[in-house]
Enzyme design. Structure first.
Site, PDB file in Angstrom:
ATOM      1  N   GLU A 185      -1.318 -40.561  -9.619  1.00  0.00           N
ATOM      2  CA  GLU A 185      -1.253 -41.888 -10.024  1.00  0.00           C
ATOM      3  C   GLU A 185      -0.262 -42.084 -10.895  1.00  0.00           C
ATOM      4  OE1 GLU A 185      -5.080 -43.763 -11.467  1.00  0.00           O
ATOM      5  OE2 GLU A 185      -6.066 -43.175  -9.413  1.00  0.00           O
ATOM      6  N   GLU A 394      -9.653 -39.655  -4.725  1.00  0.00           N
ATOM      7  CA  GLU A 394     -10.591 -40.602  -5.759  1.00  0.00           C
ATOM      8  C   GLU A 394     -11.139 -41.968  -4.967  1.00  0.00           C
ATOM      9  OE1 GLU A 394      -9.240 -41.363  -9.784  1.00  0.00           O
ATOM     10  OE2 GLU A 394      -8.045 -39.508  -9.595  1.00  0.00           O
TER      11      GLU A 394
HETATM   12  C1  FCB Z   1      -8.309 -43.237 -11.913  1.00  0.00           C
HETATM   13  C2  FCB Z   1      -7.873 -42.090 -12.610  1.00  0.00           C
HETATM   14  C3  FCB Z   1      -9.331 -41.044 -12.951  1.00  0.00           C
HETATM   15  C4  FCB Z   1     -10.398 -41.985 -13.582  1.00  0.00           C
HETATM   16  C5  FCB Z   1     -10.629 -43.212 -12.434  1.00  0.00           C
HETATM   17  C6  FCB Z   1     -11.884 -43.960 -12.756  1.00  0.00           C
HETATM   18  O1  FCB Z   1      -7.626 -44.121 -12.174  1.00  0.00           O
HETATM   19  O2  FCB Z   1      -7.165 -41.102 -11.897  1.00  0.00           O
HETATM   20  O3  FCB Z   1      -8.729 -40.238 -14.110  1.00  0.00           O
HETATM   21  O4  FCB Z   1     -10.280 -42.470 -14.501  1.00  0.00           O
HETATM   22  O5  FCB Z   1      -9.489 -43.861 -12.162  1.00  0.00           O
END
Ligand code: FCB
Length: 509
Positions: A185, A394
């Site tokens: 990210e 994620e």
């Molecule tokens: C993302 C992050 C991760 C976590 C999630 C909820 O942006 O990569 O570390 O905090 O959100």
């Protein structure tokens, strides 16, 4: 390890939500796992030579993190990694996405610290012994503070130091880890950290955010080039976080333009350099006064567009964007009274509007169909033509969990969230998008950045007083999906027969 008797208290699920749809098959080659990040779980702040990162500094800054929480101890994963790997094995996890800490491997961004690498080698060896494929991320936001003191990601020198660090990790783990992603990210690292002031290092400059974004991407490209030259068999890529920016009123050109800016400054600012070797023209127009182009040297975009093999997709929600503020806004950011601003460097008239969708404890709207649309778009416009695989790296939900007296959490909401998003991915697969797998965020409840320990994303509950880990109902459900390769409808009752390792429901210390 202590056995627990499981007697989940049945939650009252609204009758209208009880969908009795058939379960659907999960392709045999679709890889299921969980994700974490170093600073959020490891603790052991100054052990074995580790020095401070920008997150150590930021979390120790008054008012920066809810309740003054820090990652000093976190989940003590540095010492409990073996039990955590055993827990993942008991749940049947096929892959584990984790990050290495720059500050352990190259304290202060300087020479290599063998003890830091020893830890990651122990972790990777135990994963391999457990039959769990390691997926390594080199940067999940923990820049050495010493490098921030020299300009951080606004300085080109940081790119060289990132290459040194990455090659040191590869020297040690190159023959054990197949999948290497450079960044997690970069949007958050650059714009939450250098523009919004919500994340470390807490700067609030649109120009600094753009400089940081460019240098992060240059660092990505340089490391891909170097690793590719060392070993052509590695699977290389990066993880981006995306939004799906829909205009609030598609017939209003002002809303359409507001949504375009958000799409440009969150999605295309990273996608276009990687896949097309150029920043989007509309983005360059919007940010022309902020100096981005001063940082782009000859050859940078060739480096950034070095071919990759896999694009990690992080998706939590999309948003409806209007050109005027909403009557009531979603409150998903926290600043402890400090000055913060929008993460978007040049989208002053872009506002997110709540759509009346259910929200998680982060006030993030639950919108699984956005993930289907995102994956289709990424495949059609970027990854597909480049022959790059997609992998959801994620997706997850924080809820205000209520444990029973054994520490067990019957988290039907999180269970339904995971199933719904897996279903959205399978919808994309059915539409012809090759998505190879899914990592749930996160294995453990952990340090949720500016929210500290107040928000719990884990499928495994962590009691921060005792460090006891207790799989929640969602963990048992994911284990069952992996074992049976069947995905139930979001609110369908769990299959009472259970599946997977008999010990999967036990607590561990
Ligand atoms: C993302 C992050 C991760 C976590 C999630 C909820 O942006 O990569 O570390 O905090 O959100």
């Amino acid at each position: 390890m202590t056995a627990q008797t499981r007697s989940p208290q049945p939650l009252i699920v609204p009758a209208t939500d009880l969908v009795l749809a058939q379960s659907r098959p999960v392709p045999q080659d679709f890889v299921l796992g969980v994700a974490t990040a170093a600073y959020q779980i490891e603790g052991a702040r100054h052990e074995d030579g580790r020095t401070d990162s920008i997150w150590d500094t930021f979390s120790h800054t008054q008012g920066a993190v809810v309740d003054g929480d820090t990652g000093d101890v976190a989940c003590e994963h540095y010492h409990r990694y073996a039990a955590d790997v055993a827990l993942m094995k008991s749940l049947g996890m096929q892959s584990y996405r984790f990050s290495t800490s720059w500050d352990r491997v190259c304290p202060d961004g300087g020479p290599v610290n063998a003890k830091g690498l020893d830890f990651y080698e122990r972790l990777v060896d135990s994963l391999l012994d457990a039959g769990i494929a390691p997926w390594l991320t080199l940067y999940h936001w923990d820049l050495p503070q010493a490098l921030e003191d020299r300009g951080g990601w606004t300085s080109r020198e940081t790119v060289d130091r990132f290459v040194d660090y990455s090659l040191a990790v590869h020297d040690r783990l190159g023959d054990k880890v197949r999948t290497w992603t450079t960044l997690n990210e970069p949007f958050c690292a650059a714009f939450l950290g250098y523009t919004a002031g919500m994340h470390a290092p807490g700067r609030t400059s649109p120009a600094d955010g753009l400089a940081a974004a460019h240098h992060l991407m240059l660092a990505h490209g340089r490391v891909v080039q170097e690793l590719r030259a060392r070993d052509a068999s590695l699977e290389l890529g990066l993880t981006l976080n995306f939004t799906v920016a829909d205009p609030l009123d598609p017939s209003d050109p002002r809303d359409v333009d507001a949504a375009r800016r958000v799409d440009a400054q969150m999605n295309r600012i990273f996608l276009d350099p990687v896949f097309r070797g150029a920043y989007p023209a509309d983005l360059l127009d919007d940010v022309r006064h902020l100096g981005l182009e001063d940082h782009i040297m000859d050859g940078d975009l060739e480096v950034i567009s070095t071919p990759i093999d896999v694009l990690g997709v992080n998706y939590y929600n999309g948003e409806a964007i209007g050109h005027e503020p909403p009557a009531a806004s979603l409150s998903d950011s926290v600043n402890g009274g400090r000055f913060t601003r929008s993460p978007f460097p040049a989208a002053d008239d872009s506002y997110r509007h709540p759509r009346g969708l259910p929200v998680t404890a982060m006030d993030w709207e639950i919108q699984p169909e956005g993930l289907t649309r995102l994956l289709v778009r990424l495949h059609e416009e970027y990854a597909g033509p480049a022959g790059v695989a997609l992998h959801v790296t994620e997706n997850g939900a924080a809820f205000d969990d209520a444990p029973d007296e054994d520490g067990f959490v019957d988290d039907r909401g999180r269970t339904a969230y995971v199933r719904a998003h897996l279903g959205a991915i399978l919808d994309a697969v059915d539409a012809g998008v090759p998505v190879r797998g899914y990592f749930y965020w996160s294995l453990l409840d952990n340090f949720e950045w500016a929210w500290g320990y107040a928000k719990r994303f884990g499928i495994v509950r962590v009691d921060y007083d005792t460090q006891v880990r207790t799989p929640k109902a969602s963990a048992l459900d994911l284990a069952r999906i992996i074992a049976t390769r069947r995905l139930p409808a979001p609110w369908a009752e769990p299959d009472a027969s259970g599946a997977g390792d008999e010990s999967a429901g036990e607590s561990t210390t």
